[in-house]
Design an enzyme around this catalytic site. Structure first.
Site, PDB file in Angstrom:
ATOM      1  N   GLU A  37       0.699  -1.090   0.082  1.00  0.00           N
ATOM      2  CA  GLU A  37      -0.075  -0.164  -0.050  1.00  0.00           C
ATOM      3  C   GLU A  37       0.865   1.282  -0.112  1.00  0.00           C
ATOM      4  OE1 GLU A  37      -3.738   1.953   2.545  1.00  0.00           O
ATOM      5  OE2 GLU A  37      -2.399   0.480   3.606  1.00  0.00           O
ATOM      6  N   ASP A  38       2.043   1.057   0.778  1.00  0.00           N
ATOM      7  CA  ASP A  38       2.712   2.721   1.066  1.00  0.00           C
ATOM      8  C   ASP A  38       4.017   2.640   0.294  1.00  0.00           C
ATOM      9  OD1 ASP A  38       0.485   3.380   2.489  1.00  0.00           O
ATOM     10  OD2 ASP A  38       1.261   2.654   4.390  1.00  0.00           O
TER      11      ASP A  38
END
Length: 718
Positions: free
Chosen positions: A74-75
């Site tokens: 996600e990051d």
């Protein structure tokens, strides 16, 4: 840091392949290089802390590595394929499963929560470890919540109390549940929390002396009986005390069970031996004995609970369990990963997670996320009642269940053909509320006409409701289509719309698609048998109507008592459309923009421009981005605007009075007020106000937040 994690794992799994942990640690640290948290510390501290929590729960190595990597997809630039290549599909699927729980955005706060819950249930069915990682993730976030903005603290804490703590409870992870609840309470009601901490602290010394005296007496008696075990006092969590004070309307001085006595022994025989000894020493309170060893809770919890009158005449609780039961009580589902001959194996979960399979069955038929949320709260997060079949099998149901719930729990055919019931050998009404220990028999008939729609008002369990609706859906489809169409037509007529102008097939099909129906008739049928409600459809039709016709006047309903003269409605503009003059403007009811909000215009097919807030959740649903137009507030216009807010708080006397007094003091006009309580005994109050700008609203909301018992307050969008 790495050595701390390895040391923790070695305590319970010394023969594990720790190279996997080292590789995961280095990979995650490198991926998050340069990223920082709000606190100023490295972002990697968060996934590392999640892995430490998972190690505290004695999870397997794959889960701990997935905990280290849970934010990389996600990051960072890391992809699912990269994780598969480095760590294999099992780890990658867990990481992706946690990532997917965050990926979808919804229109309203309630819908977001409901869909998050739905996603969690589906994720649990695929691999329960996804949720265990998510709980560890939320636990560390709530531990470090102090660095978030004030409004986010309350929002996250409330979501934790409503969703994550109940899930931890349902998975039997009481240690995680208690910490989630106590930490969240600090932010949802800081005054109440710190007041409670102070009171508990003052009473602790006096209470400890009393508990130690009881423990010493019990130790001596068990020594005489030659029963070996550990005895200690377990303080009640702050949130448990708080709930008792709020929902049972008790003062702190009326709470006697601040500490329970816990006895842990080697085997089940000794559990009952301790129980007998306790009952000879102190008088048991009738109705307060629970045998969760013979009848375990669905979350696998086992213990004997008894409440007795102590030496000073005060009641106190004693919990008795074995060491295996204690491990499961503390760690729940996480306690079922074990290590044999260097390999991780998990217990057979099928029987233990039967409740999860039931949820998956009926969640497929629920199109409304809010209905799903309410049903889940009833079936999963409420107290239970344990009853018996005539053959002696134990059946657990939500508290307040009826013989019909019991019948559908046995089998759909038993429920559909139910014509009566016996409890303890006597015939009872079908709306009889079952009690613990009842022996229930169902009377059936092959000539039964099937369930009645009235049963939907009687049954408590979502499983029964779902099966009743399925029967009507299948058996009376044509009838339900006609009934649903009739209900919808009556409602839009009642609200003053012409059927030909609002019940357009293209709009109905769009709504059907959004609710996952393939055809409009399926939508009408669902309305007919009650799986979706009329306001869901009407509200969306009104949006389409407003965007298509602009402010075209609808027919006013005429009451039998009086004929009302229709009045033209033309909102005062208050906005400037860049580059265009003399255009009719209306403010969208879905987000009610007011001066100070960032706004955007949308050119409707009928007349005029509808003005939305830029953060309005409906913006993405509007077709044709070329129809958006820049608009800005006309600061020279002195006019008023309507804004709706909702507050959530503990239900108490005087809350509404204080709220209305604040509005009066702020010199604002209130055009509507709707107050109600939900199943958690929380007050939900909606107010529509006339304001001149956003600052007036923000100042009022800030003051509302300071009212005792108010948990959250926010603008409403539909």
């Amino acid at each position: 840091m790495l050595q701390n994690l390895i040391s923790k794992i070695e305590q319970y799994y010394p023969q594990g392949d720790l190279n996997l942990i080292i590789k995961g640690y280095n990979f995650a640290e490198s991926a998050h290089q340069g990223q920082m948290r709000r606190s100023g510390e490295r972002f990697f501290v968060h996934p590392f802390s999640v892995a430490m929590i998972l190690a505290d729960l004695h999870m397997d190595l794959v889960t701990i590595v997935a905990g280290l990597l849970h934010d990389v997809i996600e990051d960072t630039d890391v992809t699912y394929e990269m994780v598969v290549k480095e760590f294999g599909e099992e780890v990658a699927n867990l990481v992706e499963g946690v990532t997917k729980l965050k990926s979808i955005k919804y229109r309203t706060k309630q819908e977001t929560q409901a869909e998050n819950l739905r996603k969690m249930v589906i994720a649990m069915s695929k691999d329960i470890r996804v949720i265990i990682i998510k709980l560890a993730d939320r636990l560390h976030n709530i531990r470090t919540l102090g660095y978030m903005p004030e409004h986010k603290k309350k929002e996250k804490a409330l979501e934790t109390l409503e969703i994550y703590a109940p899930i931890a409870h349902r998975l039997g992870m009481s240690k995680v549940k208690w910490e989630l609840e106590d930490l969240s309470l600090r932010y949802t009601d800081p005054n109440g929390y710190y007041d409670l901490v102070e009171k508990v602290s003052k009473k602790r010394r006096e209470r400890e002396a009393y508990i130690n005296m009881i423990i010493e007496s019990l130790k001596n008696k068990l020594g005489e009986m030659e029963i070996e075990g550990e005895i200690y006092g377990r303080p009640k969590s702050f949130y448990s005390i708080y709930r008792k004070m709020v929902y049972q309307n008790k003062s702190f001085e009326q709470i006697f069970d601040l500490t329970a006595i816990r006895v842990i022994v080697d085997n089940v025989k000794d559990c009952y031996g301790v129980l007998g000894t306790v009952h000879t020493m102190w008088k048991p309170i009738p109705g307060r004995f629970k045998d969760y060893i013979a009848m375990p809770k669905p979350n696998m919890y086992q213990s004997l609970h008894t409440t007795v009158i102590g030496p000073k005449g005060e009641p106190f609780e004693i919990q008795i369990r074995t060491w295996d039961m204690h491990r499961i009580a503390e760690y729940g589902i996480a306690a079922h990963w074990k290590y044999k001959e260097g390999k991780m194996v998990s217990d057979n979960f099928d029987s233990k997670l039967s409740w999860l399979r039931q949820i998956l069955e009926w969640q497929k038929d629920m199109k409304d996320p809010n209905e799903f949320m309410e049903s889940l709260k009833i079936d999963v997060f409420t107290d239970e009642v344990f009853v018996f079949t005539p053959k002696g099998d134990v059946i657990n149901l939500p508290a307040g269940s009826t013989p019909i719930d019991f019948a559908y729990k046995i089998h759909s055919a038993v429920g559909n053909n139910c014509v009566g019931a016996k409890v303890n050998g006597r015939i009872v009404p079908i709306d009889y509320k079952l009690k613990n220990g009842n022996i229930v028999g169902i009377l059936t008939s092959a000539h039964s006409n099937g369930p009645s729609t009235d049963w939907l008002k009687i049954v408590k369990s979502s499983q029964a409701k779902s099966k009743i609706k399925q029967w009507f859906k299948k058996e009376k489809r044509d009838e339900n289509i006609n009934k649903g169409r009739d209900l919808l037509e009556k409602e839009v007529k009642r609200q003053g719309y012409k059927l030909t102008e609002i019940l357009k097939d293209e709009w109905m099909q769009k709504i059907a698609d959004k609710l996952s129906f393939s055809h409009i008739d399926d939508l009408y049928a669902a309305l007919g048998y009650g799986s979706i409600n009329i306001p869901q459809i009407v509200n969306r039709l009104k949006e389409y109507f407003d965007d298509y016709y602009g402010v075209k006047e609808k027919e006013e309903p005429v009451s039998p008592q009086q004929n009302q003269t229709k009045k033209d409605y033309s909102p005062k503009q208050g906005v400037v459309i860049k580059g265009i003059d003399n255009v009719m403007v209306r403010f969208s009811k879905c987000c009610n923009p007011v001066p100070g909000d960032d706004i955007i215009g949308y050119i409707t097919r009928g007349r005029g421009v509808s003005v939305h807030r830029k953060d309005c959740p409906n913006i993405n649903d509007l077709s044709g981005h070329e129809r958006f137009i820049d608009v800005e507030w006309d600061n020279n216009k002195k006019t008023s605007y309507q804004a709706e807010i909702q507050l959530k708080g503990t239900d108490r006397a005087g809350l509404l009075t204080e709220l209305t007094q604040l509005v009066t003091n702020a010199d604002l006009a209130m055009t509507s007020l709707n107050a109600r309580t939900n199943k958690e005994k929380l007050a939900l109050i909606n107010m529509t106000l006339e304001i001149k700008n956003i600052d007036e609203l923000k100042n009022l909301m800030k003051k509302i937040k300071s009212i005792k018992g108010v948990i959250d307050v926010y603008r409403v969008t539909t």
